[in-house]
Each structure stands twice: as structure tokens, then as C-alpha cells.
Design a protein around this motif. Sequence first.
Motif, short mmCIF file in Angstrom:
data_model
loop_
_atom_site.label_atom_id
_atom_site.label_comp_id
_atom_site.label_asym_id
_atom_site.label_seq_id
_atom_site.Cartn_x
_atom_site.Cartn_y
_atom_site.Cartn_z
N VAL A 20 0.84 -1.20 0.00
CA VAL A 20 0.00 0.00 0.00
C VAL A 20 0.88 1.26 0.00
O VAL A 20 0.62 2.20 -0.75
N VAL A 21 1.91 1.26 0.80
CA VAL A 21 2.80 2.41 0.86
C VAL A 21 3.48 2.62 -0.50
O VAL A 21 3.57 3.74 -1.01
N LEU A 22 3.96 1.54 -1.09
CA LEU A 22 4.58 1.64 -2.40
C LEU A 22 3.57 2.11 -3.45
O LEU A 22 3.90 2.93 -4.32
N GLY A 23 2.38 1.58 -3.40
CA GLY A 23 1.33 1.99 -4.34
C GLY A 23 1.01 3.46 -4.21
O GLY A 23 0.90 4.18 -5.21
N VAL A 24 0.87 3.93 -2.97
CA VAL A 24 0.59 5.35 -2.74
C VAL A 24 1.79 6.19 -3.20
O VAL A 24 1.63 7.24 -3.83
N GLY A 25 2.99 5.72 -2.93
CA GLY A 25 4.19 6.44 -3.35
C GLY A 25 4.27 6.54 -4.87
O GLY A 25 4.56 7.61 -5.42
N LEU A 26 3.99 5.45 -5.54
CA LEU A 26 3.97 5.48 -7.01
C LEU A 26 2.87 6.38 -7.53
O LEU A 26 3.04 7.07 -8.53
N PHE A 27 1.73 6.37 -6.83
CA PHE A 27 0.60 7.21 -7.24
C PHE A 27 1.01 8.68 -7.26
O PHE A 27 0.62 9.44 -8.14
N PHE A 28 1.83 9.10 -6.30
CA PHE A 28 2.27 10.48 -6.25
C PHE A 28 3.55 10.71 -7.06
O PHE A 28 3.80 11.81 -7.55
N ALA A 29 4.38 9.69 -7.20
CA ALA A 29 5.67 9.85 -7.88
C ALA A 29 5.52 9.90 -9.40
O ALA A 29 6.27 10.61 -10.07
N VAL A 30 4.58 9.14 -9.96
CA VAL A 30 4.44 9.07 -11.42
C VAL A 30 4.15 10.44 -12.03
O VAL A 30 4.78 10.82 -13.01
N PRO A 31 3.23 11.23 -11.49
CA PRO A 31 3.00 12.55 -12.09
C PRO A 31 4.25 13.44 -12.04
O PRO A 31 4.55 14.16 -13.01
N TYR A 32 5.01 13.38 -10.94
CA TYR A 32 6.22 14.17 -10.84
C TYR A 32 7.26 13.70 -11.86
O TYR A 32 7.98 14.49 -12.45
N LYS A 34 6.58 12.36 -14.77
CA LYS A 34 6.14 12.82 -16.09
C LYS A 34 6.49 14.30 -16.28
O LYS A 34 6.91 14.70 -17.35
N VAL A 35 6.32 15.10 -15.24
CA VAL A 35 6.68 16.51 -15.33
C VAL A 35 8.18 16.64 -15.55
O VAL A 35 8.64 17.41 -16.40
N TRP A 36 8.97 15.87 -14.80
CA TRP A 36 10.42 15.90 -14.94
C TRP A 36 10.83 15.47 -16.36
O TRP A 36 11.68 16.08 -16.98
N GLN A 37 10.16 14.41 -16.84
CA GLN A 37 10.48 13.89 -18.17
C GLN A 37 10.16 14.95 -19.24
O GLN A 37 10.95 15.15 -20.17
N GLN A 38 9.04 15.63 -19.12
CA GLN A 38 8.69 16.68 -20.07
C GLN A 38 9.67 17.84 -20.00
O GLN A 38 10.05 18.42 -21.01
N GLU A 39 10.10 18.17 -18.79
CA GLU A 39 11.07 19.25 -18.64
C GLU A 39 12.39 18.88 -19.32
O GLU A 39 12.99 19.69 -20.03
N MET A 40 12.85 17.66 -19.13
CA MET A 40 14.10 17.22 -19.76
C MET A 40 13.96 17.18 -21.28
O MET A 40 14.87 17.57 -22.02
N SER A 41 12.80 16.76 -21.76
CA SER A 41 12.55 16.74 -23.20
C SER A 41 12.57 18.16 -23.76
O SER A 41 13.14 18.41 -24.83
N GLY A 42 11.96 19.09 -23.04
CA GLY A 42 11.98 20.49 -23.46
C GLY A 42 13.38 21.07 -23.49
O GLY A 42 13.74 21.79 -24.41
N ARG A 43 14.18 20.73 -22.49
CA ARG A 43 15.57 21.21 -22.47
C ARG A 43 16.35 20.65 -23.64
O ARG A 43 17.17 21.35 -24.25
#
Length: 132
Positions: A20-32, A34-43
Motif C-alpha cells: 500500500v505504501v509503495l502503491g501510494v508512493g507510485l501514485f504520487f511519484a508518477v506525475p512528478y 512525467k513533469v520531470w520527463q517533459q522538462e528534460m525533453s523540453g531542455r
Amino acid sequence: MGKEDNMTSKQILVTVIVAVVLGVGLFFAVPYYKVWQQEMSGRAEFAKAEQNRKIKIEEAKANLEAEKLNAQAEIERAKGAAEAIKIENNSITPTYIQYLWVRQQSELNEKTVIYIPTEANLPILEAGKNSK
């Protein structure tokens, strides 16, 4: 056996809590992520665009330098032509024009067909034709 069942239920409970802790962590980590990935792609895209801009600037500088050198060469050719005219006493004679034409023909390395009018104003078509 009761103790083993108790340990097993504790292990299951710990496993479920960790999941459950890992699932909740992934639930919050995945959007971050994706944002990081988009930022790196933009750079990366920005860096590529900047590099392409620099390449175009260098190509334009090279073209400008080539044009300047071509202009200098044209000036030198004009100076040479002016000197040649001075040598000819400021007049271009028909003989000089013929010389320039012959020189141009030899530089082209091509066979040129020349039509010479005859008495009847008809050209001689096959005179001196090479059979090679």
C-alpha cells in the motif's frame, strides 16, 4: 502451529502495508516523473534548436566570406581587363576580340559548330566533320 500462523499473518500484514505504501508512493511519484520527463525533453529540444541556430549563423558567415572573396576576384579580373585595354591603346581591335573568342572556346573544351556563309548564303554543313 498457532505461533506460525501468527507470524504468517504478521508477514502478510507487513507485506500488505508495504504494498500500500509503495502503491501510494507510485501514485504520487508518477506525475512528478512525467513533469520531470517533459522538462528534460523540453531542455533537449531547446539545446537542439540552439545548436541549429549556431550552425545557420556559421553557414551565413562562411557564405558572406565567400561572397567577399568572389567580389575581390571580380575586381582583380576587371583590373586585368582594364590593363589589357590600356595595352591595346584604349581600343579593342577586332583581332583582340577574335583572340578573346578563341581563348574562350579553348577553355570550354567543347566542340563548337560554326556556320560560315557562302556566296549563296547557304552554310557548308559537313565540311571538316570528324568521323570519330
